[in-house]
Each structure stands twice: as structure tokens, then as C-alpha cells.
Design an enzyme around this catalytic site. Structure first.
Site, PDB file in Angstrom:
ATOM      1  N   GLU A 183       0.243  -1.021   0.226  1.00  0.00           N
ATOM      2  CA  GLU A 183       0.197   0.232   0.130  1.00  0.00           C
ATOM      3  C   GLU A 183       0.794   1.212   0.476  1.00  0.00           C
ATOM      4  O   GLU A 183       0.683   2.294  -0.568  1.00  0.00           O
ATOM      5  CB  GLU A 183      -0.660  -0.133   1.060  1.00  0.00           C
ATOM      6  CG  GLU A 183      -2.037  -1.032   0.631  1.00  0.00           C
ATOM      7  CD  GLU A 183      -2.859  -1.700   2.113  1.00  0.00           C
ATOM      8  OE1 GLU A 183      -1.882  -1.608   3.481  1.00  0.00           O
ATOM      9  OE2 GLU A 183      -3.638  -0.880   2.614  1.00  0.00           O
TER      10      GLU A 183
ATOM     11  N   GLU B  25      -3.599  -9.611   2.976  1.00  0.00           N
ATOM     12  CA  GLU B  25      -4.432  -9.406   4.376  1.00  0.00           C
ATOM     13  C   GLU B  25      -5.091 -10.899   4.832  1.00  0.00           C
ATOM     14  O   GLU B  25      -5.969 -11.280   6.058  1.00  0.00           O
ATOM     15  CB  GLU B  25      -5.244  -8.525   4.844  1.00  0.00           C
ATOM     16  CG  GLU B  25      -4.249  -7.020   5.043  1.00  0.00           C
ATOM     17  CD  GLU B  25      -3.439  -6.327   3.391  1.00  0.00           C
ATOM     18  OE1 GLU B  25      -3.545  -7.168   2.649  1.00  0.00           O
ATOM     19  OE2 GLU B  25      -3.026  -5.245   3.199  1.00  0.00           O
TER      20      GLU B  25
HETATM   21  N1  CAA Z   1       3.978  -8.116  11.572  1.00  0.00           N
HETATM   22  C1  CAA Z   1       5.308  -8.023  12.974  1.00  0.00           C
HETATM   23  N2  CAA Z   1       5.918  -9.008  12.615  1.00  0.00           N
HETATM   24  C2  CAA Z   1       6.115  -9.977  11.682  1.00  0.00           C
HETATM   25  C3  CAA Z   1       5.772  -9.152  10.341  1.00  0.00           C
HETATM   26  C4  CAA Z   1       4.576  -8.160  10.527  1.00  0.00           C
HETATM   27  N3  CAA Z   1       3.870  -8.158   9.579  1.00  0.00           N
HETATM   28  N4  CAA Z   1       5.911  -9.628   9.357  1.00  0.00           N
HETATM   29  C5  CAA Z   1       6.951 -10.474   9.675  1.00  0.00           C
HETATM   30  N5  CAA Z   1       7.289 -10.519  11.339  1.00  0.00           N
HETATM   31  C6  CAA Z   1       7.793 -11.307  11.827  1.00  0.00           C
HETATM   32  C7  CAA Z   1       7.595 -12.803  12.530  1.00  0.00           C
HETATM   33  O1  CAA Z   1       6.678 -12.845  13.082  1.00  0.00           O
HETATM   34  C8  CAA Z   1       9.244 -12.749  12.986  1.00  0.00           C
HETATM   35  O2  CAA Z   1       9.562 -13.302  14.312  1.00  0.00           O
HETATM   36  P1  CAA Z   1       9.987 -13.546  15.109  1.00  0.00           P
HETATM   37  O3  CAA Z   1      11.035 -14.198  14.493  1.00  0.00           O
HETATM   38  O4  CAA Z   1       9.677 -12.997  16.279  1.00  0.00           O
HETATM   39  O5  CAA Z   1       9.183 -15.444  15.232  1.00  0.00           O
HETATM   40  C9  CAA Z   1      10.028 -12.425  11.999  1.00  0.00           C
HETATM   41  O6  CAA Z   1       9.351 -10.934  11.979  1.00  0.00           O
HETATM   42  C10 CAA Z   1      10.293 -13.263  10.830  1.00  0.00           C
HETATM   43  O7  CAA Z   1       9.296 -13.563   9.791  1.00  0.00           O
HETATM   44  P2  CAA Z   1       9.437 -14.845   9.536  1.00  0.00           P
HETATM   45  O8  CAA Z   1       9.789 -16.288  10.580  1.00  0.00           O
HETATM   46  O9  CAA Z   1       8.087 -14.986   8.779  1.00  0.00           O
HETATM   47  O10 CAA Z   1      10.394 -15.121   8.197  1.00  0.00           O
HETATM   48  P3  CAA Z   1      10.535 -15.354   7.066  1.00  0.00           P
HETATM   49  O11 CAA Z   1      11.567 -15.087   6.144  1.00  0.00           O
HETATM   50  O12 CAA Z   1      10.074 -16.683   7.117  1.00  0.00           O
HETATM   51  O13 CAA Z   1       8.899 -14.929   6.316  1.00  0.00           O
HETATM   52  C11 CAA Z   1       7.266 -12.695   5.237  1.00  0.00           C
HETATM   53  C12 CAA Z   1       8.915 -13.031   6.128  1.00  0.00           C
HETATM   54  C13 CAA Z   1       7.677 -13.354   4.107  1.00  0.00           C
HETATM   55  C14 CAA Z   1       7.436 -10.998   5.158  1.00  0.00           C
HETATM   56  C15 CAA Z   1       6.694 -13.575   6.493  1.00  0.00           C
HETATM   57  O14 CAA Z   1       7.571 -12.590   8.098  1.00  0.00           O
HETATM   58  C16 CAA Z   1       5.119 -12.811   6.317  1.00  0.00           C
HETATM   59  O15 CAA Z   1       4.518 -13.253   5.585  1.00  0.00           O
HETATM   60  N6  CAA Z   1       4.881 -11.840   7.477  1.00  0.00           N
HETATM   61  C17 CAA Z   1       3.539 -11.133   7.519  1.00  0.00           C
HETATM   62  C18 CAA Z   1       3.283 -10.432   5.849  1.00  0.00           C
HETATM   63  C19 CAA Z   1       1.034  -9.898   5.880  1.00  0.00           C
HETATM   64  O16 CAA Z   1       1.132 -10.782   6.335  1.00  0.00           O
HETATM   65  N7  CAA Z   1       1.221  -8.243   5.767  1.00  0.00           N
HETATM   66  C20 CAA Z   1       0.259  -7.948   5.976  1.00  0.00           C
HETATM   67  C21 CAA Z   1      -0.117  -7.585   7.553  1.00  0.00           C
HETATM   68  S1  CAA Z   1      -1.774  -6.644   7.690  1.00  0.00           S
HETATM   69  C22 CAA Z   1      -1.304  -5.629   7.060  1.00  0.00           C
HETATM   70  O17 CAA Z   1      -0.570  -5.159   5.974  1.00  0.00           O
HETATM   71  C23 CAA Z   1      -2.618  -4.328   6.825  1.00  0.00           C
HETATM   72  C24 CAA Z   1      -2.519  -3.217   5.824  1.00  0.00           C
HETATM   73  O18 CAA Z   1      -3.474  -3.029   4.955  1.00  0.00           O
HETATM   74  C25 CAA Z   1      -1.668  -1.974   6.893  1.00  0.00           C
END
Ligand code: CAA
Ligand code: NAI
Length: 709
Positions: free
Chosen positions: A110, A130
Site C-alpha cells: 500500500e 491480509e
Molecule cells: N508484523 C510483525 N511482525 C512480523 C510481520 C509483521 N507484518 N511479518 C513478520 N514478522 C515477524 C515474525 O513474527 C518473525 O518474528 P520472530 O522472529 O520473533 O518469530 C519475524 O518477523 C520473521 O518472520 P518469518 O519467520 O515469517 O520470516 P520469513 O523470512 O520466513 O518470512 C515474510 C518473511 C514473508 C515477510 C513473512 O514474515 C510474512 O508473510 N509476514 C506477514 C506479511 C503480512 O501478512 N503482511 C500484511 C500485514 S497486515 C497489513 O499490512 C494490513 C494493512 O493493510 C495495513
């Protein structure tokens, strides 16, 4: 400038680097810092354009999900929306070019949509995931994305949550240029090219929004599809509503509608459950007595013993992760069958466009076959997947102990046998561990990693890390019968039989659970795996039955008639040549006759009772596993059920679901079932304790990794 951003210049181009490890999430203050940096650059006459890039392994992975938990749990009440900040960036009089590497997800994409141009590394991925958290984009994504990529593509991205690669995103206009080579240098060059030209604002575009007449059919089809595919879930429909608002309302009002729908989703039980699943899945890798910094054993080659259903699938998993595999069987025909099955599987993936032929050829080259143990000396790890009998497993492990090098990990894919008994056949029990893959191994994400009494910590740490490399969710479990997943599944499938014995039609049992959210009903699952599997387990472990407890009998009768499920064309259902199920008219008279012989009283059973009996049987056994220490956390059990048993993520897993119902109410119902149905429903001590003390599974956590039998 701020802890979250660094500001540098490359002559006339400013570079803002976001630095909020590990994934540059939009934690409080990050968006504000970006805006402040953009505004700072606006005032610098020498700067013609700005590049926004992420430090570390990725661009912005989205909003900070922890903040959502604080909001819904009441820990914070303020507005954490970033829409107004994004408008400030979009209104900047100088162009802002986003440079994406790794992932631009959710709020990250976004931010990118509000900037004026987007360039990306060839291997980057962009998406609106999301819905995986039970919510919709909440920072203008449902309004800007359709303006950039069109309605259909926006619906696809926002309802499936699947990210797309740079090449695809470039095709539908989301990425302006794919950058080969150095991303920052490419982005700076791009910024110089566009500096001084009119600045495009996504929110002012409408060329891809279509007309109400064109869109009506698209939205109707999308809603119908979402209702079928995402049964019971609210966020996919909300995403479609928000995208429709983009086509009907001015941008600002569309954003207000998006926000209303976002809030409805965020505060729902579904989103809370899915956010729990997100964090639980990441928590599993934290094992109290195994420090993160413990060195792991390099695993650069894996040998697999047994080229059957599981051995073949595991070989594909390893090859897909780029690990060379040596696949052994005693039977040359089994090796041929195993390789044939892999080729067929890969062919299907090529036909579906998941893999290219070149990719598959590379993978197949990584798999070598053998009938002997000669080359095992080179393997860093062995995964045994021979028939499920203890004498054979013992023989294989004694042989592995003889042929494998010192330091090699010796693992078993057993689903029921005692890892310690197997380990005792070797001179190195510390090297022995369970690696319990689920069928089909190349599809199912779950991997139970079974800790034996003497399994070494480095071995556990290595297997946990390897599970990630293999694309699996590895969950550490203790060495009890059935480990965690199957131990809970046993009472679940047993209860389904009891319900039929008491008068429910098999179709009614399965339908109640599918309506509730399970991917398949328990009886259909039995037919899929083969009714003979549970039959053999029941016979083999007869001595372990609770004395005097009720035993199911219907499935035994079906198996004895040769009705083994899908593979014989009949089980609880009948199956056509394509294995499509339909009700079998032979079943009601058979059940009636057998039930009459048994004397079990017949009654009407409601869908509500079916669901309670089934799901609470999982909960009660799950509580027992927790109290005995065979799982570290309630969240680990939930992770196992969501990833290995198709438990609906929007209900959070069995133990999270029980917390949402209220443990007092769950406990009372279990007591009622105990009174009605006897010893098998004896309430778990932990369930009783938590229910009476007002506790929850979510708040219960073991302090030590006690996981021995
Ligand atoms: N917020 C907070 N913490 C997050 C995060 C997020 N969006 N994404 C990842 N983390 C944290 C994880 O909890 C993890 O923490 P720990 O090491 O303490 O366990 C750390 O970051 C590393 O994450 P992964 O182990 O998942 O790392 P990866 O390299 O395997 O994957 C990734 C990376 C693809 C970014 C994956 O973490 C992911 O898919 N994250 C979520 C993405 C997501 O859903 N984004 C949308 C959020 S909602 C939003 O944005 C709403 C809006 O419209 C504003
Ligand atoms: P399978 O019967 O399909 O394959 C077993 C293979 O082992 C056969 O090809 C056989 O020739 C080979 N074999 C037997 N003795 C051998 C030896 N001494 N050396 C080398 N190969 C030998 O069995 P499947 O279903 O693949 O199961 C294997 C293991 O995986 C079992 O322990 C089972 O409990 C476990 N498992 C099975 C699951 C399933 O759904 N099938 C799920 C999870 C675990």
C-alpha cells in the site's frame, strides 16, 4: 534522521532507506519517519526525485501485526491507520520511486501504491496477504490496487492473498520496471529518467475501474466463488465489497468504506484466530532448552530408506529444496514405482504451470536410486520410511548405525512406533529423531519432529532448521503413541463412529463438520486414507485400550467385508472410477443390522452435538498431551491441526477454539459426555484446572521442554 529511516543522496536523487528489522514492518513511527524524510527532501532544491528502499532482506512486509493484537485486546485505543500519511507521500511535489526487493506485502504494498513509481528486483514478490490474517487491506489497498491493475486482478490478489512475482506484477501494471542487477542503482537511474515529468497519482486514475454494467457480472461471480471457496469466512467478501466501493465511490469515500469493513474484520473472532495462527506458527521454532545460537549440523545430502508412498514424496520435498537425495529400497520394482510416481506428480505440476520442465529435470537429477547401503556413508542425514513394523525398523536402524558416518542424523518417519526403542538399536541414540511427514509429503506443510529421550540438542536444532528449508512447518513433539496429531485424531475418528452407532447418518456426521469448517468429514477422511489403517492400529494396540471402555465396531465390520475406502471403491461411501464419492444405499441397512445386534439405543442427534462431540474430543486429548508435556505450547497443537489436519485457521486450532467458547463451558460439556458415554470422556486434568481457575490454553505455557515418555 530517525531510528527507522536513513537519508542519503546520490547527486540529484535522494535515497530513503527503511530500517526496521527483521522485516521492515510498519511499526508505530515508521510511516511517520518515511513521510518526514520525503518532506525533508521536498525542501532540498538539489533533489529532483526520491527512491524509497528497504534495508535487510526485504522491503516492507506490512503493518506490524503485533499492534493489531494490542488494539483488539484493548491494550491501545488510538488510531493506528496510516492512510493520511500515505496521502502526504502521494501529494509530494517531487516523484517518489519505490524500489522493492524481497517482499512488499500488505501495508508495504500500500505504501508502494501511494508512491508514484514502483521498480522491483526480478525475484521480488508483491501481495495483499491480509486475508491470511482474516482482514482486508486497510491503508487504501482496496482503492488503489484496482486503479493500478483492474478489478479482476485486484479481487484475485485481495481474496486469495497470494503474492505475485515481479514479472507478473509488471504485466498488469503494478510494477513499472523490473530491475536486473543492482536494485538501488537501477532505481536511481529510473528516478533520473522520470524526474521533471508529470507526477502520476494512483488515486486520481479511473481508466481500469470499468463501468457498473461491465463490473456487475464480475462482482457477482467473485462473491459466488468466495462463498464456495471460503465457506463461513467474512474477510474475502469484505475485500470484494471494498473493491466494489472503489468502482462506485470517490476515492476518499471508498477509503472510508474500506476502513469500516477493515474494522469489522479486525475485531471478529475469525481475525483474532488467524492472527493467533500466524504467531503460533512462528513460535514453534522457539524451544526453551535449545538456544537459537546452537550450531546446527550441515545437511547437504539426504539418504531415504524405502521408496514407497512416503519415501517418494519426501524425496521430492528434498529435491525441491535443492538437497541431493539417495533413495534406497530392497525391491527394484518399488524403486521404479517410486520414481514413476514422482514423474507423474511433477508432470501434473508442469501441466498446471507450477513448475517448468527445466526445473523438474534439474530436481529429478538430484535423486539417485540404490538397492544397497554402499553410498550411505556420504549422507549427512537419513530418513527411514520402510513398512510400519518395529522388527523391520530395528533391523534398518542397526544397519544404519553400521554404515553411516559419525555425526549423521538418523531419523524415522514412523507414525506410531516408539523412537526410543528404535534408537536403542544404535550405538548413537543422540543422533536418532523422528521426522514425521504427512501424506502426501510433497503437499502437506506439517512435519512433526519427534524428540526421543536421548536425542541431541544439535540434532533437534538441525531438524527444526531443515524443516524451514524443506518448506515445512516443523513442530517439536514428544515421543508418545501417535505423537500429537494422530494421538488426538484417534478419539476424533472413534467418536464419529460412535455417533453413527447412536443413530446419526454418516453423511450427517461429515456434513456437520464440513459446515463447521473442516475441509472433510471424519468418515470421508477414513475412506481416503484407508479404513484398514486404523483397523490395524486398533488390533495391534488392543492391550492399551482403557479397560471397560466402549469400543467402536462399525468400521471393523466394514473392513472385514473388504470395504477399505477409496482404494476398494467402497467404505463409508461408494466411489466411482474418478474416486468421486456418493452415498451408498448399502450402508443404512448394514448399519441398522449391526447396530440392532449391538443393542446401542438409537436417537436423533443434532449437528450441534456432532460438532461438540468431535471437536471437544480433540480438545480433551490435546489438553492431556499438554499436561503430560508432549507438546510445548497450546499454539503448537493448534499449528499441527491447522497445517496437518485442515482444521480451519479462522477458528484458530482446537485449543484456541476452546478458549473462544470458554473453557468452563467446554469442561461442563465434556463432563456431560463423560456421564453419558463413559470412561473415554474422562476430562483431562488440565482442562478441569484451567476451567475452574478461569484460565485459558493460550496463557498456559510450559517452562521446560519436557518431552520424554
Ligand atoms: N508484523 C510483525 N511482525 C512480523 C510481520 C509483521 N507484518 N511479518 C513478520 N514478522 C515477524 C515474525 O513474527 C518473525 O518474528 P520472530 O522472529 O520473533 O518469530 C519475524 O518477523 C520473521 O518472520 P518469518 O519467520 O515469517 O520470516 P520469513 O523470512 O520466513 O518470512 C515474510 C518473511 C514473508 C515477510 C513473512 O514474515 C510474512 O508473510 N509476514 C506477514 C506479511 C503480512 O501478512 N503482511 C500484511 C500485514 S497486515 C497489513 O499490512 C494490513 C494493512 O493493510 C495495513
Ligand atoms: P509403503 O508401503 O508405501 O512403502 C514402504 C517401502 O519400504 C516399500 O517400497 C518397501 O519395498 C520398502 N522397504 C521395506 N523394507 C525395506 C528395507 N529394509 N530397505 C529399504 N526399503 C524397504 O509405506 P508408506 O505408506 O510409505 O509408509 C512408510 C512409513 O511412513 C511407515 O513408517 C508409515 O507409518 C509412515 N507414514 C505413512 C503415512 C501414510 O499416510 N502412508 C503418513 C506418515 C507416515
Amino acid at each position: 534522521m530517525s531510528d527507522f529511516v536513513r537519508l542519503t543522496k546520490d547527486q540529484d536523487i535522494a535515497v530513503i532507506t527503511i530500517d526496521n528489522p527483521p522485516v521492515n514492518a510498519l511499526s508505530p513511527g515508521v510511516t511517520e519517519a518515511i513521510v518526514a524524510a520525503v518532506e525533508h527532501m521536498e525542501k532540498d532544491d538539489r533533489v529532483k526525485a526520491t527512491v524509497l528502499i528497504g534495508a535487510g532482506k526485504t522491503f516492507i512486509a506490512g503493518a506490524d501485526i503485533k499492534e493489531f493484537v494490542k488494539l483488539t485486546s484493548g491494550q491501545r485505543q488510538d488510531d493506528i491507520g496510516i492512510l493520511p500519511q500515505l496521502l502526504k507521500i502521494e501529494n509530494s511535489p517531487k516523484p517518489v520511486v519505490v524500489a522493492i526487493h524481497g517482499n512488499a506485502l500488505g501495508g508495504g504494498l500500500e505504501v508502494a501504491q501511494a508512491c508514484h513509481y514502483r521498480v522491483a528486483a526480478a525475484d521480488a514478490r508483491v501481495g495483499q496477504p491480509e486475508v491470511n490474517l482474516g482482514i482486508i487491506p486497510g491503508a487504501g489497498g482496496t482503492q488503489r490496487l484496482p486503479r493500478l491493475v483492474g478489478i479482476e486482478q485486484a479481487i484475485e490478489m485481495c481474496t486469495t492473498g497470494k503474492p505475485v512475482k515481479t514479472s507478473q506484477a509488471a504485466q498488469f501494471g503494478l510494477i513499472d520496471r523490473a530491475i536486473e542487477g543492482d536494485l538501488l542503482a537501477g532505481a536511481v537511474a529510473f528516478a533520473r529518467e522520470i524526474a521533471g515529468k508529470p507526477i502520476p497519482k494512483t488515486r486520481e486514475r479511473s481508466d481500469k475501474l470499468g463501468t457498473p454494467e461491465e463490473n456487475a457480472a464480475i462482482f457477482a461471480a467473485a462473491r459466488e466463488n468466495a462463498r464456495k471457496k471460503y465457506h463461513n469466512q467474512i474477510c474475502q467478501l469484505a475485500a470484494i465489497d471494498a473493491i466494489e466501493a472503489a468502482t462506485k465511490l470517490p476515492f476518499e469515500q471508498g477509503c472510508e468504506e474500506e476502513r469500516r469493513l477493515f474494522d469489522t474484520c479486525l475485531y471478529s473472532d475469525q481475525s483474532k484466530a488467524q492472527i493467533h495462527v500466524f504467531f503460533a506458527e512462528r513460535e514453534v521454532s522457539k524451544i526453551p532448552d535449545i538456544p537459537k545460537e546452537l550450531p546446527v549440523i550441515p545437511v547437504n545430502s539426504i539418504a531415504i530408506v524405502g521408496a514407497g508412498t512416503m519415501g517418494g514424496g519426501i524425496a521430492m520435498v528434498c529435491a525441491n529444496a535443492g538437497v541431493p537425495v539417495l533413495l534406497k529400497d530392497t525391491d527394484p520394482a518399488a524403486l521404479d514405482r517410486g520414481i514413476g510416481a514422482m514423474r507423474r506428480n511433477y508432470d501434473i505440476s508442469v501441466k498446471r504451470g507450477r513448475f517448468t520442465q527445466a526445473y523438474v529435470d534439474e530436481r529429478m537429477k538430484l535423486i539417485k536410486t540404490t538397492l544397497g547401503y554402499d553410498d550411505f556413508v556420504n549422507a549427512d542425514m537419513v530418513i527411514e520410511a520402510v513398512f510400519e513394523t518395529m522388527p523391520l525398523k530395528k533391523q534398518v536402524f542397526a544397519e544404519l548405525d553400521r554404515v553411516c558416518k559419525k555425526g549423521a542424523i538418523l531419523s524415522s518417519n514412523t507414525s506410531t512406533l516408539n523412537i526410543d526403542e528404535i534408537a536403542a538399536m544404535t550405538s548413537r541414540p543422540e543422533a536418532v529423531i523422528g521426522m514425521h511427514f504427512f501424506s502426501p509429503a510433497n503437499v502437506m506443510r506439517l512435519l512433526e519432529i519427534v524428540r526421543g529421550r536421548r536425542t541431541g540438542k544439535e540434532v533437534i536444532a538441525t531438524c527444526m532448521q531443515l524443516s524451514k528449508k524443506l518448506g515445512k512447518v516443523g513442530v517439536l513433539v514428544g515421543n508418545c503413541r501417535g505423537f500429537v496429531g494422530n494421538r488426538m485424531f484417534l478419539p476424533y475418528i472413534r467418536e464419529a463412529q460412535f455417533l453413527v452407532e447412536e443413530g446419526a447418518a454418516p453423511e450427517a456426521v461429515d456434513k456437520a463438520l464440513v459446515d463447521w469448517g473442516m475441509a472433510m468429514g471424519p468418515l470421508a477422511v477414513g475412506d481416503l486414507g484407508g479404513l484398514d489403517v486404523a483397523y490395524r492400529i486398533r488390533k495391534e494396540y488392543k492391550q492399551l485400550e482403557t479397560p471397560g471402555a466402549r469400543q467402536p465396531f462399525l468400521e471393523d465390520r466394514l473392513v472385514e467385508m473388504g470395504r477399505l475406502g477409496q482404494k476398494t471403491g467402497a467404505g463409508w461411501y461408494k466411489y466411482d472410477a474418478e474416486r468421486r464419492a456418493s452415498s451408498d444405499p448399502e450402508i443404512p441397512p448394514l448399519v441398522k443390522k449391526w447396530v440392532a445386534e449391538s443393542g446401542v439405543p438409537q436417537r436423533q442427534i443434532s449437528a450441534e452435538e456432532i460438532v461438540a462431540r468431535e471437536i471437544y474430543s480433540l480438545v480433551n486429548e490435546g489438553a492431556r498431551i499438554l499436561e503430560e508435556g508432549y507438546a510445548l505450547r497450546a499454539g503448537d497443537i493448534d499449528t499441527i491441526y491447522v497445517n496437518g489436519y485442515a482444521f480451519p485457521a479462522y477458528r484458530g486450532g482446537p485449543l484456541w477454539y476452546a478458549d473462544t467458547v470458554g473453557l468452563k463451558s467446554v469442561y461442563d460439556r465434556v463432563c456431560e459426555f463423560h456421564r453419558q458415554h463413559g470412561a473415554l470422556w474422562e476430562p483431562a486434568r488440565m482442562l478441569k484446572e484451567l476451567a475452574t481457575s478461569g484460565g485459558t490454553f493460550a496463557n498456559f505455557q510450559r517452562v521446560t521442554a519436557q518431552a520424554t515418555d
